[in-house]
Design a protein around this motif. Structure first.
Motif, PDB file in Angstrom:
ATOM      1  N   ASN A  72      37.425  47.713  35.387  1.00 30.45           N
ATOM      2  CA  ASN A  72      36.558  46.626  34.922  1.00 30.45           C
ATOM      3  C   ASN A  72      36.739  45.373  35.774  1.00 30.45           C
ATOM      4  N   LYS A  97      33.812  43.557  38.351  1.00 26.86           N
ATOM      5  CA  LYS A  97      33.342  42.175  38.275  1.00 26.86           C
ATOM      6  C   LYS A  97      33.738  41.355  39.505  1.00 26.86           C
ATOM      7  N   VAL A 148      31.191  39.480  43.108  1.00 22.59           N
ATOM      8  CA  VAL A 148      31.257  38.022  43.292  1.00 22.59           C
ATOM      9  C   VAL A 148      31.738  37.687  44.699  1.00 22.59           C
ATOM     10  N   LEU A 191      41.753  40.206  33.454  1.00 24.93           N
ATOM     11  CA  LEU A 191      40.432  39.571  33.382  1.00 24.93           C
ATOM     12  C   LEU A 191      40.480  38.186  32.750  1.00 24.93           C
ATOM     13  N   ASP A 231      38.338  33.970  35.808  1.00 27.35           N
ATOM     14  CA  ASP A 231      36.921  34.213  36.060  1.00 27.35           C
ATOM     15  C   ASP A 231      36.684  34.378  37.561  1.00 27.35           C
ATOM     16  N   HIS A 289      34.107  34.160  39.266  1.00 26.06           N
ATOM     17  CA  HIS A 289      33.159  33.178  39.800  1.00 26.06           C
ATOM     18  C   HIS A 289      33.846  31.871  40.207  1.00 26.06           C
TER      19      HIS A 289
END
Length: 596
Positions: free
Chosen positions: A23, A27, A31, A102, A105, A107
Motif C-alpha cells: 500500500n 501511494k 507521487v 503510511l 503523506d 505528497h
C-alpha cells in the motif's frame, strides 16, 4: 543550493510491516514520478529483523522495480540502526526517511525537496507549524511530543516546532559531516541526535508543514515507556556537547586579550571590596545582611528585569529606524549576553559582544549594531546627567556632585561628536586604517547609512529618549527596594543620587561587574548624607546581588541560545571548534572527543 541534477533516496525502515508495504509503495511511487523534483529517485527498503513476511515482500518489490533496493538486517534491531543502514546504502543527494506505516503523506516529499533546493541543508517536516496537521495522534504521545519539542527549543534556541519528527530531508553533505558511523542512537532517539548534531555543526534548516496520519494496520513501534529515558539522555548529551562547542566559538570570537590581565582585574575588584568591608566592619555588614527581607530582594530583581525589557524596546526602535528589523527575543538575548560579559570581564567587551550576537544570528552589520549602541550610551549619559541634577537640587544644591553630572554630559556630547566625526570623515578613516582592518569600509558604510536613517526620523530618537527615563527609574528603584530589604528607609532622592553616581562611575570599566566600585560609590555617596558606611555597603551588596541574579541567570541562557543560533554563521564564515572547516572530517574530530 544544489547545482547538479539530484537524486532522491527514500529510506523506509520496516519491522513486521507486511500489511503496509504494498500500500505504501502504491501511494509513494506515483507521487515521486509525478513531480519533476523527485522523478530521479530510489527506494531503500530496510527489513529490520522482521518475523513476518516482510523480508519476502521487500525482495519481491526489489525484483520488480530496479529503483527499489532491498537491505536485510539480522544484527541488533532498532529504528536507529535501520535508518543508519539506510543512510549507508543510499546513493542520493537528498535523503528522506519515510515511515512504513503510511503515517507520512507522500505528497509532502516534493515540498521537502523544494525547501532543500532553496538552499537549506535540512528540511524539517513539521506537523505543528502553520499548515501542518495530525489525524489520530494519541493524546499521551501528543502531550509528550509537545513537552519534549518545546524543551529542545528552549535549550537549543531552535524555533522549529517539530524537531523530533523523523520525516526530514537531508542533504548528503549533512550526513557526511556528521559521519554515519558517529551516529550513536540505536532507537528512535536518532530523531534527536541527527538534527541536533547538524545544528551544532552549523547546518541551516527550515520547517515545512506536513500531514501525519495514525497507523491503520500493524503495531506501533514507538513506545513512550521504553524511549522516554533514551530521549532524555540523548538530549542531555547533545546539550553538553553543543555548549562546549558553540560557547567556545562564540566567546572566542568576542573575547580577546590576556587572561592574566582579566584575572588581575577581578582580584583588584575583590581586594577593593574587601577594603570596603574592613573599613565598614565585617561584623556590622554580616549582621545587617542576616535580616534581609527576601520579598524586597525579589522586587529589586523585578525592577532590574524591567530595565532589560525597556532596553530591548529602545534598541529595537533604533535598529528598525537604522533599516534593520530583528526579532525582539534575539535583541533581548543579545543585550543579556552583552551584560553577562560586562559582568564577567573588566572591559566594555559586552557592547561588542552584543553587536557580534546580532551579526552571527540575524546578519545585522556590526557597524549598525555598534553605532546604535553608541547612540544608546549617549542617551543614557544625557538622561543620567539630567536626573542627577534634579536629585542634587532636591537633596542639596551646594553639593560637589554637580561635577559628576557635568562629566556625564561631557561624555554624552563626546559620544555624539564621535559619531558625527566618523560620519563626516569616513574616507579619511578608511584611508588611514583600511589597510589594517579589511572590513572597515563595509562597517563604516553601514554605520553612515544607519545614522542617516536615524537623522531622518526624529520621532524615533524622541521615543528612545523618552524610554531612557523609565529605564533608569527602574534601575534606581532596585537600590530603593534593596534598602527596604535591610529595613532601612532610604529617600527616593538619595536612591537616585547614589545609583546614578554609581552607574556613571562604572562607565569607565575597571573591575568585572563593577565589583568594589559599585559598593564603594554607593556607600560613599550615602555617607555624604549621614548614612553610615556599613548600611550603605549593605544596600549596595543587596542591589548588586539582585543585578547578578538577573544578569547571570538570563545572560547564561541567552549565551547558550546565541551560541547555538550562531552555528550557521561560524560554519560559513569562521571556524568550528577551533578546526578549519575544510581540514578533513570536522565532526569525527569533534564527536571522538565527546563519546561517552
Amino acid at each position: 543550493m544544489l547545482n547538479k541534477k539530484h537524486k532522491i533516496s527514500i529510506i523506509v525502515p520496516a519491522h513486521d510491516e507486511e500489511e503496509n508495504l504494498h500500500n505504501l509503495l502504491g501511494k509513494l511511487i506515483p507521487v515521486l514520478e509525478q513531480h519533476i523534483e523527485t522523478r530521479d529517485f530510489e527506494l531503500v527498503l530496510i527489513d529490520d529483523n522482521s518475523t513476518d513476511c516482510t523480508p519476502a515482500i521487500v525482495d519481491e518489490l526489489a525484483k520488480k522495480d530496479s529503483r527499489i533496493r532491498a537491505v536485510h538486517r539480522t544484527d541488533t534491531p532498532g529504528f536507529g540502526n535501520a535508518i543508519r543502514a539506510g543512510f549507508k546504502n543510499a546513493a542520493g543527494d537528498i535523503i528522506i526517511p519515510v515511515m512504513a506505516d503510511l503515517s507520512d503523506d507522500p505528497h509532502d516529499i516534493p515540498k521537502l525537496v523544494r525547501k532543500i533546493e532553496e538552499g537549506y541543508d535540512i528540511a524539517y517536516g513539521s506537523r505543528f507549524c502553520n499548515g501542518g496537521s495530525t489525524d489520530g495522534y494519541p493524546l499521551s504521545k501528543m502531550l509528550a511530543n509537545r513537552i519534549f519539542n518545546n524543551t529542545v527549543g528552549l535549550m537549543f534556541g531552535i524555533r522549529h516546532k517539530d524537531i523530533t519528527n523523523a520525516f526530514k530531508a537531508y542533504r548528503r553533505e549533512v550526513l557526511d559531516a556528521i559521519g554515519i558511523d558517529n551516529i550513536e542512537a540505536s532507537g528512535f532517539d536518532l530523531t534527536v541526535e541527527i538534527p541536533l548534531k547538524a545544528h551544532i555543526l552549523g547546518f541551516s534548516s527550515a520547517e515545512v508543514p506536513v500531514s501525519w496520519y495514525g497507523r491503520e494496520r500493524g503495531e506501533a513501534k514507538l513506545k513512550l515507556s521504553e524511549n522516554g529515558h533514551r530521549y532524555g539522555m540523548r538530549l542531555l548529551k547533545m546539550f553538553i556537547i553543543g555548549n562546549l562547542v558553540s560557547l567556545r566559538d562564540l566567546f572566542g570570537a568576542v573575547i580577546k586579550g590576556s587572561w592574566i590581565r582579566l584575572l588581575l582585574a577581578a582580584i583588584f575588584g575583590f581586594l577593593l571590596l574587601a577594603g570596603i568591608f574592613s573599613f565598614s566592619g565585617f561584623a556590622e555588614i554580616f549582621e545587617i545582611l542576616l535580616k534581609v527581607s527576601l520579598g524586597y530582594v525579589v522586587i529589586a530583581c523585578i525592577m532590574i528585569f524591567m530595565t532589560f525589557i525597556l532596553r530591548t524596546w529602545r534598541w529595537s526602535v533604533l535598529l528598525r529606524t537604522s533599516g534593520y528589523r530583528v526579532h525582539n527575543d534575539t535583541a533581548m538575548k543579545s543585550i543579556m549576553f552583552g551584560w553577562l560579559l560586562n559582568y564577567l570581564l573588566p572591559a566594555r567587551i559586552g557592547d561588542v559582544a552584543r553587536g557580534m550576537a546580532l551579526k552571527t544570528t540575524e546578519g545585522t552589520p556590526l557597524g549598525i549594531s555598534l553605532s546604535t549602541i553608541v547612540v544608546e550610551r549617549a542617551m543614557d549619559m544625557l538622561t543620567l546627567a539630567l536626573i542627577l541634577m534634579l536629585a542634587i537640587f532636591t537633596v542639596s544644591s551646594g553639593t560637589s556632585l554637580f561635577w559628576i553630572a557635568g562629566g556625564a554630559l561631557v561624555v554624552a556630547i563626546g559620544l555624539v561628536l564621535g559619531l558625527i566625526l566618523v560620519y563626516k570623515y569616513d574616507r579619511v578613516i578608511q584611508d588611514r586604517l583600511g589597510g589594517r582592518f579589511k572590513s572597515l569600509g563595509k562597517s563604516i558604510l553601514a554605520l553612515k547609512s544607519g545614522l542617516h536613517n536615524l537623522y531622518r526620523n526624529p520621532q524615533a530618537i524622541a521615543l528612545c529618549l523618552i524610554l531612557s527615563v523609565p529605564i533608569w527609574f527602574f534601575e534606581v528603584s532596585s537600590i530603593y527596594f534593596s534598602a527596604k530589604a535591610i529595613q532601612f528607609e532610604l529617600t527616593p532622592a538619595l536612591a537616585v543620587l547614589s545609583g546614578i553616581v554609581a552607574f556613571i562611575a562604572q562607565a569607565i570599566p575597571t573591575t568585572p561587574a563593577g565589583i568594589g566600585v559599585h559598593e564603594g560609590t554607593i556607600a560613599g555617596v550615602l555617607l555624604l548624607f549621614g548614612v553610615d558606611v556599613s548600611t550603605g555597603t549593605s544596600i549596595a551588596l543587596v542591589d548588586h546581588f539582585a543585578r547578578g541574579v538577573i544578569i547571570y541567570t538570563f545572560g547564561l541562557v541567552s549565551a547558550v541560545h546565541i551560541g547555538f543560533e550562531s552555528r550557521v554563521y561560524f560554519r560559513t564564515n569562521g571556524e568550528l571548534y577551533g578546526i578549519e572547516r575544510n581540514s578533513g572530517n570536522i565532526s569525527e574530530k569533534i564527536w571522538r572527543r565527546f563519546r561517552f
